[in-house]
Scaffold this active site. Structure first.
Site, PDB file in Angstrom:
ATOM      1  N   LYS A  13       0.835  -1.210   0.000  1.00 45.69           N
ATOM      2  CA  LYS A  13       0.000   0.000   0.000  1.00 45.69           C
ATOM      3  C   LYS A  13       0.872   1.264   0.000  1.00 45.69           C
ATOM      4  O   LYS A  13       0.687   2.157  -0.815  1.00 45.69           O
ATOM      5  CB  LYS A  13      -0.922   0.029   1.238  1.00 45.69           C
ATOM      6  CG  LYS A  13      -1.835  -1.175   1.372  1.00 45.69           C
ATOM      7  CD  LYS A  13      -2.721  -1.081   2.619  1.00 45.69           C
ATOM      8  CE  LYS A  13      -1.994  -1.078   3.939  1.00 45.69           C
ATOM      9  NZ  LYS A  13      -1.293  -2.320   4.289  1.00 45.69           N
ATOM     10  N   ARG A  88      -9.708   0.708   8.998  1.00 44.61           N
ATOM     11  CA  ARG A  88      -9.159  -0.599   9.374  1.00 44.61           C
ATOM     12  C   ARG A  88     -10.216  -1.528   9.951  1.00 44.61           C
ATOM     13  O   ARG A  88      -9.916  -2.660  10.266  1.00 44.61           O
ATOM     14  CB  ARG A  88      -8.137  -0.436  10.485  1.00 44.61           C
ATOM     15  CG  ARG A  88      -6.723  -0.046  10.156  1.00 44.61           C
ATOM     16  CD  ARG A  88      -5.996  -1.024   9.323  1.00 44.61           C
ATOM     17  NE  ARG A  88      -4.724  -1.413   9.832  1.00 44.61           N
ATOM     18  CZ  ARG A  88      -3.572  -0.814   9.517  1.00 44.61           C
ATOM     19  NH1 ARG A  88      -3.516   0.212   8.727  1.00 44.61           N
ATOM     20  NH2 ARG A  88      -2.441  -1.296   9.991  1.00 44.61           N
ATOM     21  N   ARG A 127      11.744  -5.508   5.011  1.00 45.86           N
ATOM     22  CA  ARG A 127      11.547  -4.066   4.758  1.00 45.86           C
ATOM     23  C   ARG A 127      12.564  -3.222   5.544  1.00 45.86           C
ATOM     24  O   ARG A 127      12.842  -3.465   6.717  1.00 45.86           O
ATOM     25  CB  ARG A 127      10.139  -3.645   5.173  1.00 45.86           C
ATOM     26  CG  ARG A 127       9.991  -2.114   5.124  1.00 45.86           C
ATOM     27  CD  ARG A 127       8.586  -1.629   5.194  1.00 45.86           C
ATOM     28  NE  ARG A 127       7.859  -2.205   6.318  1.00 45.86           N
ATOM     29  CZ  ARG A 127       6.542  -2.159   6.425  1.00 45.86           C
ATOM     30  NH1 ARG A 127       5.818  -1.578   5.490  1.00 45.86           N
ATOM     31  NH2 ARG A 127       5.940  -2.703   7.456  1.00 45.86           N
ATOM     32  N   ARG A 160      11.543  -1.197  10.922  1.00 48.78           N
ATOM     33  CA  ARG A 160      10.452  -0.801  11.810  1.00 48.78           C
ATOM     34  C   ARG A 160      10.370  -1.756  12.998  1.00 48.78           C
ATOM     35  O   ARG A 160      10.566  -2.950  12.841  1.00 48.78           O
ATOM     36  CB  ARG A 160       9.116  -0.845  11.027  1.00 48.78           C
ATOM     37  CG  ARG A 160       8.617   0.536  10.680  1.00 48.78           C
ATOM     38  CD  ARG A 160       7.497   0.497   9.695  1.00 48.78           C
ATOM     39  NE  ARG A 160       6.323  -0.249  10.139  1.00 48.78           N
ATOM     40  CZ  ARG A 160       5.181  -0.290   9.454  1.00 48.78           C
ATOM     41  NH1 ARG A 160       5.073   0.358   8.308  1.00 48.78           N
ATOM     42  NH2 ARG A 160       4.151  -0.986   9.897  1.00 48.78           N
ATOM     43  N   ARG A 171      -0.238  -8.850  13.513  1.00 49.78           N
ATOM     44  CA  ARG A 171      -0.795  -7.866  12.567  1.00 49.78           C
ATOM     45  C   ARG A 171      -1.603  -8.570  11.476  1.00 49.78           C
ATOM     46  O   ARG A 171      -2.656  -8.085  11.058  1.00 49.78           O
ATOM     47  CB  ARG A 171       0.340  -7.044  11.940  1.00 49.78           C
ATOM     48  CG  ARG A 171       0.918  -6.022  12.915  1.00 49.78           C
ATOM     49  CD  ARG A 171       2.289  -5.528  12.493  1.00 49.78           C
ATOM     50  NE  ARG A 171       2.326  -4.894  11.208  1.00 49.78           N
ATOM     51  CZ  ARG A 171       3.435  -4.765  10.468  1.00 49.78           C
ATOM     52  NH1 ARG A 171       4.592  -5.244  10.913  1.00 49.78           N
ATOM     53  NH2 ARG A 171       3.390  -4.164   9.314  1.00 49.78           N
TER      54      ARG A 171
HETATM   55  P1  AP5 Z   1       4.871  -1.574   1.940  1.00 46.54           P
HETATM   56  O1  AP5 Z   1       4.530  -0.772   0.734  1.00 46.54           O
HETATM   57  O2  AP5 Z   1       5.604  -0.878   3.045  1.00 46.54           O
HETATM   58  O3  AP5 Z   1       3.570  -2.343   2.472  1.00 46.54           O
HETATM   59  P2  AP5 Z   1       2.291  -1.816   3.248  1.00 46.54           P
HETATM   60  O4  AP5 Z   1       1.116  -2.486   2.655  1.00 46.54           O
HETATM   61  O5  AP5 Z   1       2.295  -0.305   3.274  1.00 46.54           O
HETATM   62  O6  AP5 Z   1       2.573  -2.467   4.653  1.00 46.54           O
HETATM   63  P3  AP5 Z   1       2.564  -1.890   6.142  1.00 46.54           P
HETATM   64  O7  AP5 Z   1       3.299  -2.875   6.981  1.00 46.54           O
HETATM   65  O8  AP5 Z   1       3.048  -0.468   6.211  1.00 46.54           O
HETATM   66  O9  AP5 Z   1       1.077  -1.946   6.471  1.00 46.54           O
HETATM   67  P4  AP5 Z   1       0.461  -2.050   7.839  1.00 46.54           P
HETATM   68  O10 AP5 Z   1      -0.951  -1.917   7.450  1.00 46.54           O
HETATM   69  O11 AP5 Z   1       0.816  -3.202   8.673  1.00 46.54           O
HETATM   70  O12 AP5 Z   1       1.163  -0.856   8.655  1.00 46.54           O
HETATM   71  P5  AP5 Z   1       0.703   0.616   9.016  1.00 46.54           P
HETATM   72  O13 AP5 Z   1       1.895   1.474   8.978  1.00 46.54           O
HETATM   73  O14 AP5 Z   1      -0.507   1.029   8.261  1.00 46.54           O
HETATM   74  O15 AP5 Z   1       5.736  -2.836   1.455  1.00 46.54           O
HETATM   75  C1  AP5 Z   1       6.265  -3.757   2.402  1.00 46.54           C
HETATM   76  C2  AP5 Z   1       7.650  -4.230   1.912  1.00 46.54           C
HETATM   77  O16 AP5 Z   1       7.481  -4.954   0.689  1.00 46.54           O
HETATM   78  C3  AP5 Z   1       8.638  -3.096   1.589  1.00 46.54           C
HETATM   79  O17 AP5 Z   1       9.921  -3.504   1.952  1.00 46.54           O
HETATM   80  C4  AP5 Z   1       8.538  -2.918   0.070  1.00 46.54           C
HETATM   81  O18 AP5 Z   1       9.752  -2.447  -0.485  1.00 46.54           O
HETATM   82  C5  AP5 Z   1       8.237  -4.354  -0.376  1.00 46.54           C
HETATM   83  N1  AP5 Z   1       7.394  -4.401  -1.566  1.00 46.54           N
HETATM   84  C6  AP5 Z   1       6.300  -3.648  -1.861  1.00 46.54           C
HETATM   85  N2  AP5 Z   1       5.765  -4.017  -3.032  1.00 46.54           N
HETATM   86  C7  AP5 Z   1       6.538  -5.027  -3.499  1.00 46.54           C
HETATM   87  C8  AP5 Z   1       6.500  -5.837  -4.682  1.00 46.54           C
HETATM   88  N3  AP5 Z   1       5.547  -5.658  -5.623  1.00 46.54           N
HETATM   89  N4  AP5 Z   1       7.451  -6.800  -4.829  1.00 46.54           N
HETATM   90  C9  AP5 Z   1       8.423  -6.991  -3.893  1.00 46.54           C
HETATM   91  N5  AP5 Z   1       8.518  -6.244  -2.766  1.00 46.54           N
HETATM   92  C10 AP5 Z   1       7.575  -5.281  -2.572  1.00 46.54           C
HETATM   93  O19 AP5 Z   1       0.220   0.421  10.507  1.00 46.54           O
HETATM   94  C11 AP5 Z   1       1.133   0.170  11.570  1.00 46.54           C
HETATM   95  C12 AP5 Z   1       0.388   0.144  12.882  1.00 46.54           C
HETATM   96  O20 AP5 Z   1      -0.224   1.432  13.142  1.00 46.54           O
HETATM   97  C13 AP5 Z   1      -0.782  -0.848  12.978  1.00 46.54           C
HETATM   98  O21 AP5 Z   1      -0.348  -2.144  13.339  1.00 46.54           O
HETATM   99  C14 AP5 Z   1      -1.654  -0.187  14.056  1.00 46.54           C
HETATM  100  O22 AP5 Z   1      -1.124  -0.417  15.334  1.00 46.54           O
HETATM  101  C15 AP5 Z   1      -1.510   1.282  13.743  1.00 46.54           C
HETATM  102  N6  AP5 Z   1      -2.540   1.762  12.805  1.00 46.54           N
HETATM  103  C16 AP5 Z   1      -2.326   2.243  11.539  1.00 46.54           C
HETATM  104  N7  AP5 Z   1      -3.471   2.600  10.975  1.00 46.54           N
HETATM  105  C17 AP5 Z   1      -4.443   2.357  11.893  1.00 46.54           C
HETATM  106  C18 AP5 Z   1      -5.845   2.523  11.885  1.00 46.54           C
HETATM  107  N8  AP5 Z   1      -6.519   3.009  10.831  1.00 46.54           N
HETATM  108  N9  AP5 Z   1      -6.534   2.157  13.012  1.00 46.54           N
HETATM  109  C19 AP5 Z   1      -5.906   1.684  14.091  1.00 46.54           C
HETATM  110  N10 AP5 Z   1      -4.573   1.491  14.154  1.00 46.54           N
HETATM  111  C20 AP5 Z   1      -3.840   1.834  13.061  1.00 46.54           C
END
Ligand code: AP5
Length: 215
Positions: A13, A88, A127, A160, A171
């Site tokens: 994402k 979420r 990552r 991270r 997660r």
């Molecule tokens: P990346 O693009 O970073 O993936 P992502 O989908 O953004 O994954 P996240 O881990 O950031 O999502 P998340 O939902 O767990 O975390 P968030 O920060 O929202 O790609 C991942 C890796 O893969 C990278 O190394 C990239 O280079 C690689 N990659 C990408 N595409 C690729 C491809 N096509 N081929 C190969 N490699 C590839 O949330 C973190 C925490 O915050 C949550 O756990 C929660 O505690 C809190 N939080 C956030 N939002 C909320 C909410 N709305 N409500 C409540 N709590 C929340």
């Protein structure tokens, strides 16, 4: 355009939203990034959110909704935005509907980044974020030249805190339990497009743009 990006942790994402922001001027609004900044700055909100984030649980809806309201109201969001990591759960989705209705705005599209489950662990444990450029990289998948570019810019590859196996497993469970039901929710509203996202970054980007009608 106003877009929601759905998808499991590691589904790409953030990677894809950053590209859309750069090429098409839509603002990426990532609740994860906003929360991590609040934690790093040790704000009262960050102090409240930290424990849930370290465990891989969701932060409370009121905290996240407050952040979203504030961010959507900023002038750069007027041209359109991509919500990355929000909503979420169903309660957040309903709050988003209410907020947009209040602002007389609508959602144009919800995209589901659909990735094979067994790829997610490798993407997340691999990552790294470049400390100088902020680029999101991967020690398994990024081209060596991109990893080297970070070092040449004097940067370090940072991992991270929640990208460890135990927290990742939680997660992924939280995603299945709380977030995956949003797929049905947005399908029923006629807004969902699914993007097969296990392929290489450039291939996924082309699919995403096509799903959004962007050239
Ligand atoms: P990346 O693009 O970073 O993936 P992502 O989908 O953004 O994954 P996240 O881990 O950031 O999502 P998340 O939902 O767990 O975390 P968030 O920060 O929202 O790609 C991942 C890796 O893969 C990278 O190394 C990239 O280079 C690689 N990659 C990408 N595409 C690729 C491809 N096509 N081929 C190969 N490699 C590839 O949330 C973190 C925490 O915050 C949550 O756990 C929660 O505690 C809190 N939080 C956030 N939002 C909320 C909410 N709305 N409500 C409540 N709590 C929340």
């Amino acid at each position: 355009m106003r877009i929601v990006m759905l998808g499991a942790p590691g589904s790409g994402k953030g990677t894809q939203a950053q590209r859309i922001q750069k090429d098409h001027g839509l603002v990426q609004i990532s609740t994860g990034d906003l929360l991590r900044r609040a934690v790093a700055d040790k704000t009262p909100l960050g102090e409240k959110a930290k424990k849930a984030m370290d465990l891989g649980n969701l932060v409370s809806d009121d905290i996240v909704l407050g952040m979203i309201k504030e961010r959507i109201a900023q002038p750069d969001a007027e041209r359109g935005f991509i919500l990355d990591g929000f909503p979420r759960n169903l309660s957040q989705a309903n709050s988003l509907d209410a907020l947009l209705a209040e602002l007389t705005l609508t959602l144009d599209r919800v995209v589901l980044m659909d990735v094979d489950f067994d790829v997610l662990m490798k993407r997340l444990t691999g990552r790294r974020t470049c400390s100088t450029t902020g680029a999101v990289l991967n020690v398994y998948f990024s081209p060596p030249a991109e990893l080297e570019a970070c070092r040449k810019a004097g940067g370090e590859l940072l991992q991270r805190k929640d990208d460890n196996e135990v927290t990742i497993r939680n997660r992924l469970q939280v995603y299945e339990r709380d977030t995956a039901p949003l797929v049905d929710h947005y399908t029923q509203k006629g807004l969902l497009a699914t993007v097969p996202a296990t392929a290489e970054v450039d291939v996924v980007y082309a699919r995403l743009k096509s799903a959004l009608g962007l050239t």
